[in-house]
Design a protein around this motif. Structure first.
Motif, PDB file in Angstrom:
ATOM      1  N   GLY A 191      94.787  44.637   3.932  1.00  0.00           N
ATOM      2  CA  GLY A 191      93.786  43.582   3.961  1.00  0.00           C
ATOM      3  C   GLY A 191      93.933  42.582   5.095  1.00  0.00           C
ATOM      4  N   PRO A 192      95.124  42.010   5.337  1.00  0.00           N
ATOM      5  CA  PRO A 192      95.254  41.044   6.431  1.00  0.00           C
ATOM      6  C   PRO A 192      94.915  41.637   7.797  1.00  0.00           C
ATOM      7  CG  PRO A 192      97.165  40.948   4.978  1.00  0.00           C
ATOM      8  CD  PRO A 192      96.371  42.140   4.558  1.00  0.00           C
ATOM      9  N   ILE A 193      95.250  42.903   8.007  1.00  0.00           N
ATOM     10  CA  ILE A 193      94.954  43.551   9.288  1.00  0.00           C
ATOM     11  C   ILE A 193      93.450  43.724   9.453  1.00  0.00           C
ATOM     12  CG2 ILE A 193      95.327  45.617  10.680  1.00  0.00           C
ATOM     13  CD1 ILE A 193      97.809  43.849  10.291  1.00  0.00           C
ATOM     14  N   ARG A 194      92.770  44.165   8.395  1.00  0.00           N
ATOM     15  CA  ARG A 194      91.315  44.327   8.474  1.00  0.00           C
ATOM     16  C   ARG A 194      90.629  42.986   8.725  1.00  0.00           C
ATOM     17  NH1 ARG A 194      91.885  47.754   3.592  1.00  0.00           N
ATOM     18  NH2 ARG A 194      91.911  49.950   4.240  1.00  0.00           N
ATOM     19  N   VAL A 254      95.315  41.590  16.233  1.00  0.00           N
ATOM     20  CA  VAL A 254      94.597  42.856  16.038  1.00  0.00           C
ATOM     21  C   VAL A 254      93.319  42.820  16.873  1.00  0.00           C
ATOM     22  CG1 VAL A 254      93.602  44.455  14.366  1.00  0.00           C
ATOM     23  CG2 VAL A 254      95.486  42.947  13.680  1.00  0.00           C
ATOM     24  N   PRO A 255      93.242  43.573  17.971  1.00  0.00           N
ATOM     25  CA  PRO A 255      92.028  43.577  18.794  1.00  0.00           C
ATOM     26  C   PRO A 255      90.821  44.058  17.991  1.00  0.00           C
ATOM     27  CG  PRO A 255      93.866  44.645  19.935  1.00  0.00           C
ATOM     28  CD  PRO A 255      94.306  44.444  18.522  1.00  0.00           C
ATOM     29  N   PRO A 256      89.651  43.511  18.241  1.00  0.00           N
ATOM     30  CA  PRO A 256      88.461  43.924  17.487  1.00  0.00           C
ATOM     31  C   PRO A 256      88.084  45.387  17.693  1.00  0.00           C
ATOM     32  CG  PRO A 256      87.874  42.480  19.315  1.00  0.00           C
ATOM     33  CD  PRO A 256      89.355  42.432  19.197  1.00  0.00           C
ATOM     34  N   GLN A 314      95.256  53.296  14.725  1.00  0.00           N
ATOM     35  CA  GLN A 314      96.254  52.304  15.124  1.00  0.00           C
ATOM     36  C   GLN A 314      96.395  51.169  14.114  1.00  0.00           C
ATOM     37  OE1 GLN A 314      98.356  52.532  17.853  1.00  0.00           O
ATOM     38  NE2 GLN A 314      97.490  54.600  17.767  1.00  0.00           N
ATOM     39  N   MET A 315      95.629  51.240  13.031  1.00  0.00           N
ATOM     40  CA  MET A 315      95.700  50.190  12.015  1.00  0.00           C
ATOM     41  C   MET A 315      97.036  50.222  11.264  1.00  0.00           C
ATOM     42  SD  MET A 315      92.847  48.423  12.149  1.00  0.00           S
ATOM     43  CE  MET A 315      92.360  47.736  10.577  1.00  0.00           C
ATOM     44  N   GLU A 316      97.489  51.405  10.916  1.00  0.00           N
ATOM     45  CA  GLU A 316      98.753  51.521  10.182  1.00  0.00           C
ATOM     46  C   GLU A 316      99.934  50.992  10.989  1.00  0.00           C
ATOM     47  OE1 GLU A 316     101.936  52.147   7.754  1.00  0.00           O
ATOM     48  OE2 GLU A 316      99.804  51.873   7.281  1.00  0.00           O
ATOM     49  N   PRO A 317     100.055  51.296  12.300  1.00  0.00           N
ATOM     50  CA  PRO A 317     101.142  50.680  13.069  1.00  0.00           C
ATOM     51  C   PRO A 317     101.090  49.154  13.062  1.00  0.00           C
ATOM     52  CG  PRO A 317     100.276  52.568  14.254  1.00  0.00           C
ATOM     53  CD  PRO A 317      99.363  52.345  13.087  1.00  0.00           C
ATOM     54  N   ARG A 318      99.900  48.561  13.068  1.00  0.00           N
ATOM     55  CA  ARG A 318      99.808  47.095  13.008  1.00  0.00           C
ATOM     56  C   ARG A 318     100.228  46.592  11.621  1.00  0.00           C
ATOM     57  NH1 ARG A 318      97.602  44.653  17.731  1.00  0.00           N
ATOM     58  NH2 ARG A 318      97.908  46.328  19.254  1.00  0.00           N
ATOM     59  N   ARG A 319      99.869  47.320  10.576  1.00  0.00           N
ATOM     60  CA  ARG A 319     100.327  46.930   9.235  1.00  0.00           C
ATOM     61  C   ARG A 319     101.850  46.972   9.163  1.00  0.00           C
ATOM     62  NH1 ARG A 319     102.709  48.246   5.007  1.00  0.00           N
ATOM     63  NH2 ARG A 319     103.292  50.213   6.002  1.00  0.00           N
ATOM     64  N   ALA A 320     102.451  48.023   9.739  1.00  0.00           N
ATOM     65  CA  ALA A 320     103.911  48.145   9.754  1.00  0.00           C
ATOM     66  C   ALA A 320     104.541  47.017  10.577  1.00  0.00           C
ATOM     67  CB  ALA A 320     104.311  49.506  10.316  1.00  0.00           C
TER      68      ALA A 320
END
Length: 219
Positions: free
Chosen positions: A134-137, A184-186, A192-198
């Motif tokens: 959620g925070p990444i989205r 998180v770039p738009p 690449q969402m999962e690496p940002r979550r990690a």
């Protein structure tokens, strides 16, 4: 019975922690380059994440920061919402597991209105120390960074719950540990969402470990 609980419990909790919270002593530490939100200051309009076990000290620390927090639509969520409103918080109803889209939309509107948005990153049901997406989205959608912090009491009662919920004891010191956050770039690709979550998960754990280490060094 639920109506009675909703009418009485929020007032009791507010009264108790309004008194006990004044005895807590917050000590802020931060990684290089991080500008922390200081107790009593208005938080800038960005996302802030912490682990669910820190809800009580966070409630006191951010009470004057003009923030909105994501809370589930359950009965427990309604109870928490009423308590937090007494501490001057706004509430976006939803979660990562139930009607989460509505909650994220509420947080995005709060950010657009100049308020900060707060996530319990592993809430509402865990597993412990595992952030949701959620925070990444939201960061991608709203175009704001994600700040990271942990609140570690020196003395606390630890509940027998999934999150090892922390109830700081009166007059204890609480270390507020800030770690470098995540952007998180738009146009970030979906793979690449999962690496940002990690990355966010690792930052939260860094903040927690630094708080624990700071308390050990001070003894």
């Amino acid at each position: 019975m639920q109506r009675l609980v909703l009418a009485i419990v929020p007032r009791l909790v507010w009264a108790l922690f309004s008194v006990v919270g004044r005895t807590w002593r917050f000590e802020v530490i931060a990684e290089d380059g991080v500008i922390p939100v200081v107790f009593g200051e208005k938080a800038p309009p960005q996302i802030y994440c912490f682990w669910h076990q820190c809800v009580l000290p966070c409630t006191v620390y951010f009470r004057r920061s003009d923030t909105v927090i994501l809370i589930s639509r359950s009965f427990d969520g309604e109870l928490i919402t009423r308590i937090l409103r007494m501490f001057s918080y706004g509430a976006a109803r939803g979660s990562s597991s139930r009607a989460g889209g509505h909650g994220l939309l509420g947080l995005k509107r709060a950010l657009e209105g100049g308020r900060a948005a707060i996530f319990t990153a592993d809430g509402p049901r865990g597993p412990i120390y595992q952030t949701k997406m959620g925070p990444i989205r939201l960061a991608q959608s709203a175009g704001v960074p994600v700040g990271v912090f942990h609140l570690q009491p020196e003395r606390a009662w630890i509940m027998n719950s999934w999150d090892r919920f922390l109830v700081p004891k009166p007059f204890t010191r609480i270390v507020v540990s800030w770690a470098r956050g995540v952007t998180v770039p738009p146009d970030l690709a979906s793979d690449q969402m999962e690496p940002r979550r990690a990355e966010l998960n690792a930052a939260l754990e860094r903040a927690r470990m630094r708080a624990l280490a700071h308390l050990r060094q001070a003894r």
